[in-house]
Design a protein around this motif. Structure first.
Motif, PDB file in Angstrom:
ATOM      1  N   ALA A 100      13.346 -10.940  -6.942  1.00  0.00           N
ATOM      2  CA  ALA A 100      12.842 -10.269  -5.662  1.00  0.00           C
ATOM      3  C   ALA A 100      11.945  -9.087  -5.711  1.00  0.00           C
ATOM      4  O   ALA A 100      11.143  -9.116  -4.843  1.00  0.00           O
ATOM      5  CB  ALA A 100      14.197 -10.241  -4.849  1.00  0.00           C
ATOM      6  N   ALA A 101      12.441  -8.276  -6.512  1.00  0.00           N
ATOM      7  CA  ALA A 101      11.813  -7.094  -6.641  1.00  0.00           C
ATOM      8  C   ALA A 101      10.494  -7.249  -7.069  1.00  0.00           C
ATOM      9  O   ALA A 101       9.260  -6.643  -6.656  1.00  0.00           O
ATOM     10  CB  ALA A 101      12.629  -6.012  -7.505  1.00  0.00           C
ATOM     11  N   LEU A 102      10.244  -8.114  -8.346  1.00  0.00           N
ATOM     12  CA  LEU A 102       8.986  -8.519  -8.552  1.00  0.00           C
ATOM     13  C   LEU A 102       7.840  -9.050  -7.431  1.00  0.00           C
ATOM     14  O   LEU A 102       6.770  -8.838  -7.465  1.00  0.00           O
ATOM     15  CB  LEU A 102       8.933  -9.219  -9.845  1.00  0.00           C
ATOM     16  N   ASN A 103       8.460 -10.100  -6.724  1.00  0.00           N
ATOM     17  CA  ASN A 103       7.868 -10.561  -5.659  1.00  0.00           C
ATOM     18  C   ASN A 103       7.468  -9.692  -4.550  1.00  0.00           C
ATOM     19  O   ASN A 103       6.198  -9.399  -3.885  1.00  0.00           O
ATOM     20  CB  ASN A 103       8.588 -11.727  -5.121  1.00  0.00           C
ATOM     21  N   ALA A 104       8.362  -8.668  -4.229  1.00  0.00           N
ATOM     22  CA  ALA A 104       8.083  -7.516  -3.421  1.00  0.00           C
ATOM     23  C   ALA A 104       6.765  -6.684  -3.855  1.00  0.00           C
ATOM     24  O   ALA A 104       6.020  -6.426  -3.066  1.00  0.00           O
ATOM     25  CB  ALA A 104       9.240  -6.692  -2.996  1.00  0.00           C
ATOM     26  N   ALA A 105       7.040  -6.422  -5.028  1.00  0.00           N
ATOM     27  CA  ALA A 105       5.891  -5.682  -5.809  1.00  0.00           C
ATOM     28  C   ALA A 105       4.620  -6.252  -5.591  1.00  0.00           C
ATOM     29  O   ALA A 105       3.477  -5.625  -5.650  1.00  0.00           O
ATOM     30  CB  ALA A 105       6.280  -5.057  -7.138  1.00  0.00           C
ATOM     31  N   ALA A 106       4.479  -7.557  -6.024  1.00  0.00           N
ATOM     32  CA  ALA A 106       3.429  -8.393  -6.007  1.00  0.00           C
ATOM     33  C   ALA A 106       2.848  -8.414  -4.618  1.00  0.00           C
ATOM     34  O   ALA A 106       1.413  -8.204  -4.406  1.00  0.00           O
ATOM     35  CB  ALA A 106       3.782  -9.706  -6.392  1.00  0.00           C
ATOM     36  N   GLU A 107       3.539  -8.746  -3.603  1.00  0.00           N
ATOM     37  CA  GLU A 107       3.246  -8.720  -2.034  1.00  0.00           C
ATOM     38  C   GLU A 107       2.761  -7.089  -1.879  1.00  0.00           C
ATOM     39  O   GLU A 107       1.484  -7.126  -1.099  1.00  0.00           O
ATOM     40  CB  GLU A 107       4.489  -8.922  -1.298  1.00  0.00           C
ATOM     41  N   ARG A 108       3.237  -6.113  -2.041  1.00  0.00           N
ATOM     42  CA  ARG A 108       2.579  -4.663  -1.668  1.00  0.00           C
ATOM     43  C   ARG A 108       1.351  -4.444  -2.574  1.00  0.00           C
ATOM     44  O   ARG A 108       0.191  -4.024  -2.133  1.00  0.00           O
ATOM     45  CB  ARG A 108       3.680  -3.783  -2.213  1.00  0.00           C
ATOM     46  N   ILE A 109       1.183  -5.161  -3.805  1.00  0.00           N
ATOM     47  CA  ILE A 109       0.058  -4.909  -4.726  1.00  0.00           C
ATOM     48  C   ILE A 109      -1.063  -5.698  -3.844  1.00  0.00           C
ATOM     49  O   ILE A 109      -2.315  -5.436  -3.540  1.00  0.00           O
ATOM     50  CB  ILE A 109       0.126  -5.205  -5.942  1.00  0.00           C
ATOM     51  N   GLU A 110      -0.807  -6.894  -3.609  1.00  0.00           N
ATOM     52  CA  GLU A 110      -1.876  -7.844  -2.943  1.00  0.00           C
ATOM     53  C   GLU A 110      -2.260  -7.311  -1.563  1.00  0.00           C
ATOM     54  O   GLU A 110      -3.353  -7.022  -1.005  1.00  0.00           O
ATOM     55  CB  GLU A 110      -0.858  -9.172  -2.600  1.00  0.00           C
ATOM     56  N   LYS A 111      -1.345  -6.708  -0.630  1.00  0.00           N
ATOM     57  CA  LYS A 111      -1.540  -6.022   0.653  1.00  0.00           C
ATOM     58  C   LYS A 111      -2.503  -4.897   0.309  1.00  0.00           C
ATOM     59  O   LYS A 111      -3.521  -4.667   1.045  1.00  0.00           O
ATOM     60  CB  LYS A 111      -0.208  -5.445   1.456  1.00  0.00           C
ATOM     61  N   THR A 112      -2.065  -3.949  -0.734  1.00  0.00           N
ATOM     62  CA  THR A 112      -3.064  -2.663  -1.048  1.00  0.00           C
ATOM     63  C   THR A 112      -4.386  -3.329  -1.544  1.00  0.00           C
ATOM     64  O   THR A 112      -5.150  -2.699  -0.871  1.00  0.00           O
ATOM     65  CB  THR A 112      -2.210  -2.208  -2.279  1.00  0.00           C
ATOM     66  N   THR A 113      -4.549  -4.368  -2.285  1.00  0.00           N
ATOM     67  CA  THR A 113      -5.598  -4.572  -2.681  1.00  0.00           C
ATOM     68  C   THR A 113      -6.312  -5.434  -1.430  1.00  0.00           C
ATOM     69  O   THR A 113      -7.658  -4.652  -1.301  1.00  0.00           O
ATOM     70  CB  THR A 113      -5.591  -6.003  -3.569  1.00  0.00           C
ATOM     71  N   GLN A 114      -5.901  -5.977  -0.463  1.00  0.00           N
ATOM     72  CA  GLN A 114      -6.660  -6.509   0.897  1.00  0.00           C
ATOM     73  C   GLN A 114      -7.149  -5.060   1.637  1.00  0.00           C
ATOM     74  O   GLN A 114      -8.252  -5.183   2.014  1.00  0.00           O
ATOM     75  CB  GLN A 114      -5.773  -7.220   1.598  1.00  0.00           C
ATOM     76  N   VAL A 115      -6.352  -4.130   1.531  1.00  0.00           N
ATOM     77  CA  VAL A 115      -6.597  -2.946   2.308  1.00  0.00           C
ATOM     78  C   VAL A 115      -7.877  -2.226   1.911  1.00  0.00           C
ATOM     79  O   VAL A 115      -9.027  -1.880   2.597  1.00  0.00           O
ATOM     80  CB  VAL A 115      -5.277  -1.913   2.718  1.00  0.00           C
ATOM     81  N   LEU A 116      -7.705  -2.031   0.372  1.00  0.00           N
ATOM     82  CA  LEU A 116      -8.749  -1.510  -0.514  1.00  0.00           C
ATOM     83  C   LEU A 116     -10.059  -2.485  -0.119  1.00  0.00           C
ATOM     84  O   LEU A 116     -11.374  -1.607   0.013  1.00  0.00           O
ATOM     85  CB  LEU A 116      -8.468  -1.224  -1.779  1.00  0.00           C
ATOM     86  N   ASN A 117     -10.022  -3.633  -0.342  1.00  0.00           N
ATOM     87  CA  ASN A 117     -11.370  -4.293   0.103  1.00  0.00           C
ATOM     88  C   ASN A 117     -11.951  -4.289   1.387  1.00  0.00           C
ATOM     89  O   ASN A 117     -13.094  -4.302   1.490  1.00  0.00           O
ATOM     90  CB  ASN A 117     -10.862  -5.858  -0.294  1.00  0.00           C
ATOM     91  N   ARG A 118     -11.091  -4.336   2.455  1.00  0.00           N
ATOM     92  CA  ARG A 118     -11.667  -4.014   3.789  1.00  0.00           C
ATOM     93  C   ARG A 118     -12.144  -2.625   3.763  1.00  0.00           C
ATOM     94  O   ARG A 118     -13.083  -2.285   4.473  1.00  0.00           O
ATOM     95  CB  ARG A 118     -10.516  -4.215   4.618  1.00  0.00           C
TER      96      ARG A 118
END
Length: 127
Positions: A100-118
């Motif tokens: 669960a912690a790894l999945n949550a971290a992966a989701e945060r990384i994905e969201k951060t990547t999306q924000v950076l891309n925008r």
């Protein structure tokens, strides 16, 4: 049903036993005979019946001790099984929490990547 002769306290006895159990019966009779001879060596000639009773009581005492040890070992085995089950449950819970912690971290990384891309806009996409 088989029949064999055994010697106990110097006397022959004809005994019946299940087929294939002849050697076991001879072994048991030999053990009792050995105990009687041992007691005779310690106490001398105190009577055949008394020697046989003393040998039987010695065997009964050993049997009680063995049964107590078996009971104790069974209790220990049960306790060890309980510990193993608890450890397995803890390991599963830990694996679930880590996943669960790894999945949550992966989701945060994905969201951060999306924000950076925008934020970067038309630049090179990250990730």
């Amino acid at each position: 049903m088989s029949h064999i002769n055994v010697t106990i306290n110097g006397r022959q006895y004809r005994m019946a036993c299940e087929e294939g159990q002849e050697a076991r019966l001879l072994q048991l009779a030999g053990s009792l005979e050995s105990r009687i001879e041992n007691l005779r060596g310690k106490f001398g000639e105190i009577g055949d019946a008394r020697l046989t009773v003393m040998a039987s009581l010695t065997l009964a005492d050993e049997l009680v001790d063995a049964n107590e040890q078996i009971r104790s070992l069974r209790e220990e085995l049960t306790a060890l099984r309980d510990v193993r089950v608890a450890a397995t449950d803890r390991a599963r819970a830990t694996q679930t929490a880590v996943a669960a912690a790894l999945n949550a971290a992966a989701e945060r990384i994905e969201k951060t990547t999306q924000v950076l891309n925008r934020t970067i806009g038309g630049g090179v996409a990250i990730g």
